[in-house]
Design a protein around this motif. Structure first.
Motif, short mmCIF file in Angstrom:
data_model
loop_
_atom_site.label_atom_id
_atom_site.label_comp_id
_atom_site.label_asym_id
_atom_site.label_seq_id
_atom_site.Cartn_x
_atom_site.Cartn_y
_atom_site.Cartn_z
N GLN A 117 0.90 -1.29 -0.04
CA GLN A 117 -0.08 -0.02 -0.05
C GLN A 117 0.87 1.26 -0.02
O GLN A 117 2.14 1.26 0.36
N GLU A 118 0.30 2.29 -0.52
CA GLU A 118 0.96 3.56 -0.35
C GLU A 118 1.16 3.98 1.20
O GLU A 118 0.15 3.93 1.74
N GLY A 119 2.30 4.57 1.12
CA GLY A 119 2.70 4.77 2.70
C GLY A 119 3.71 3.77 3.29
O GLY A 119 4.11 4.00 4.36
N VAL A 120 3.68 2.61 2.75
CA VAL A 120 4.58 1.55 2.99
C VAL A 120 5.40 1.00 2.09
O VAL A 120 6.54 0.76 2.21
N ALA A 121 4.82 0.96 0.90
CA ALA A 121 5.47 0.56 -0.32
C ALA A 121 6.74 1.24 -0.79
O ALA A 121 6.70 2.51 -0.86
N TYR A 122 7.86 0.63 -1.04
CA TYR A 122 9.19 1.41 -1.37
C TYR A 122 8.89 1.99 -2.53
O TYR A 122 8.17 1.84 -3.72
N THR A 123 9.56 3.66 -2.85
CA THR A 123 9.25 3.90 -3.94
C THR A 123 10.79 4.20 -4.90
O THR A 123 11.73 3.70 -4.39
N ASP A 124 10.83 5.21 -5.70
CA ASP A 124 12.13 5.43 -6.59
C ASP A 124 12.54 6.75 -6.04
O ASP A 124 13.61 7.36 -6.60
N ASP A 125 11.89 7.29 -5.01
CA ASP A 125 12.26 8.46 -4.27
C ASP A 125 13.18 8.24 -3.32
O ASP A 125 12.66 7.88 -2.20
N ARG A 126 14.49 8.66 -2.94
CA ARG A 126 15.43 8.37 -1.90
C ARG A 126 14.78 9.09 -0.44
O ARG A 126 14.82 8.41 0.42
N ASP A 127 14.32 10.34 -0.79
CA ASP A 127 14.09 10.99 0.45
C ASP A 127 12.67 10.35 1.11
O ASP A 127 12.53 10.17 2.08
N GLU A 128 11.80 10.16 0.17
CA GLU A 128 10.62 9.49 0.64
C GLU A 128 10.81 7.92 1.06
O GLU A 128 10.19 7.51 2.11
N ASN A 129 11.94 7.29 0.72
CA ASN A 129 12.02 5.89 1.28
C ASN A 129 12.65 6.14 2.74
O ASN A 129 12.57 5.35 3.39
N LEU A 130 13.72 6.97 2.77
CA LEU A 130 14.24 7.30 3.96
C LEU A 130 12.83 7.58 5.11
O LEU A 130 13.16 7.67 5.98
N ARG A 131 12.12 8.52 4.82
CA ARG A 131 10.90 8.83 5.47
C ARG A 131 10.06 7.55 5.94
O ARG A 131 9.73 7.28 7.05
#
Length: 479
Positions: free
Chosen positions: A386-400
């Motif tokens: 789900q969105e808010g858990v699934a890993y993304t392509d954005d480094r800053d978002e992944n760190l959050r």
């Protein structure tokens, strides 16, 4: 006749005083040479673990990290923190006992006692410097041996350099071919002690992330350590000490004052996260409100006044208490020194930042799965995707994402969620309306007794570090 009698009385007194010297030695208080390390070791583990959990995590760590809020006695929520003199004394007392374990290990030619003592002494001293900044360190434990009862405060940078060396030395000293009696933590499983030491070293290296150049570290050093050292590789490797189902070593809130338990409530901050993610931990960490007309989960904002907190949402019946495991069960809580999920999130962060090779997403997902497993539930594919858990392509978002899941995993883990927030600034936490600061506190004030009993060294530390206030950054947190 009076003079001879006086002289005779004086002679008897002097003779008696001479003979009484042997009675000044207490046979029930053996010297360190007579002590047994297998009796000291479990005492350190329990005292420190219990302080981390039943005192600090319950009363302070969860609150400062906004994992819980208070609806009564809201001082901690508003950052009226005090100086934690009891914690200061307990950690120094146990650091001294750990040093005794080191000495006994050397005398007995047992490297495992030396290593366990070295690890636990470092753990206590690191906790102190994390709380206060500069603290007595190099001279701190020399009162009895050298008569120094006014130790100087060691600069925090020097403390961390030695802590890293101590953890590394402890890991090298442990010998699986030698026994370790009195080990209530790992039951003599030496490889798990090695993993414990390495987990603390990893935590410390990442804590020093912004100070690597000042302590002689680099990403290459972290990569070498991660590649070569033995690390926790499953949940069962966690360094935690369970409370017991019966007797004096039960989880204290199980038998403690009802009011002390009931004043802790779910925070609005954690409510928002758990509900957003439809997180199965919601019904484990907290319970629905007590109002029979509702089965909702409702949190309390952090940092409210006493009156506002107690009356929030119509009062206590409409505010979620902590889950049944924290009251009705005597042994559902563990004293966690450091656990496997934290190690996984540390590796995920390091990999995402490019400090180490490895699959950051895999580390991250394992951190979530193992945290869920710890609570007896499961991270389903639906949850992870789900969105808010699934890993993304954005480094800053992944760190959050990593920081948020790590924050959830640190529920009831000492002050670690607060310590980690100070480094990362994540997840976003905002002080409440009645808080005494406009930001999360950075440290604890030194105990009052230090100002009286160790005045010159206390003043020197304050001059070097800055005002003895909770908003003053230590070396670790400064620019």
């Amino acid at each position: 006749m009076a003079r001879p009698l006086s002289l005779l009385f004086l002679a008897v007194v002097l003779f008696a005083c001479g003979d009484l010297e042997e009675f000044n030695e207490n046979p029930n208080a053996p010297s360190i040479e007579q002590a047994s390390p297998d009796l000291i070791l479990p005492k350190i583990l329990y005292e420190v673990g219990n302080e981390l959990t039943s005192s600090l995590a319950w009363g302070t760590g969860n609150t400062l990290a906004q994992l819980v809020a208070s609806n009564n006695f809201t001082g901690t929520d508003r950052y009226l923190l005090g100086s934690y003199g009891g914690t200061w004394n307990l950690l120094y007392r146990n650091a001294r006992d750990a040093q005794n374990v080191i000495a006994l290990g050397e005398r007995l030619n047992n490297p495992n006692y030396q290593a366990a003592g070295l690890l636990l002494r470092a753990f206590c001293m690191q906790f102190l410097t994390e709380m206060y900044g500069d603290v007595p360190f190099s001279e701190a434990l020399a009162g009895k041996t050298e008569g120094n009862f006014q130790p100087a405060y060691t600069p925090q940078r020097e403390i961390y350099v030695q802590l890293l060396a101590d953890y590394e030395r402890a890991a090298d000293l442990f010998d699986p071919t030698v026994g370790l009696n009195g080990d209530i933590l790992h039951d003599g499983d030496i490889p798990r002690w090695i993993e414990f030491a390495n987990a603390l070293r990893l935590r410390t290296m990442m804590r020093l992330e912004d100070k690597w150049d000042e302590v002689g570290l680099s990403a290459a050093d972290l990569q070498s350590f991660v590649s070569e050292a033995n690390h926790m590789d499953e949940l069962e490797d966690s360094a935690l000490l369970p409370y017991l189902p019966v007797g004096a070593n039960r989880w204290p809130q199980h038998t403690g004052r009802v009011g002390g338990f009931d004043e802790k409530r779910m925070s609005v901050t954690v409510e928002g996260v758990l509900k957003e993610l439809n997180d199965p931990r919601l019904g484990i960490l907290f319970r629905p409100v007590d109002n029979p007309d509702s089965d909702e989960y409702v949190g309390v904002p952090n940092g409210l006044s006493e009156d506002a907190a107690s009356n929030y949402n119509g009062g206590a019946l409409n505010q979620s208490r902590l889950g049944t495991r924290f009251r009705e069960e005597p042994d559902a809580v563990d004293m966690v020194f450091i656990h496997y999920p934290e190690v996984q999130f540390l590796l995920a962060e390091a990999a995402e930042k490019g400090y180490i090779a490895g699959d950051a997403e895999a580390f991250y997902l394992e951190g979530i799965r193992s945290t869920m497993a710890y609570y007896g539930t499961e991270a389903t594919d639906e949850y992870l995707s789900q969105e808010g858990v699934a890993y993304t392509d954005d480094r800053d978002e992944n760190l959050r994402l990593i920081a948020r899941q790590k924050w959830l995993s640190l529920f009831m883990v000492g002050l670690e969620a607060w310590f980690d927030y100070r480094r990362t600034g994540m997840p976003e936490l905002t002080p409440g309306p009645d808080a005494t600061l406009d930001h999360i506190p950075l440290r604890i004030q030194y105990p009052d007794e230090e100002q009286v009993l160790n005045t010159a060294n206390y003043e020197a530390a304050v001059t070097r570090q800055g005002a003895d206030m909770i908003g003053t950054p230590t070396w670790l947190l400064g620019e």
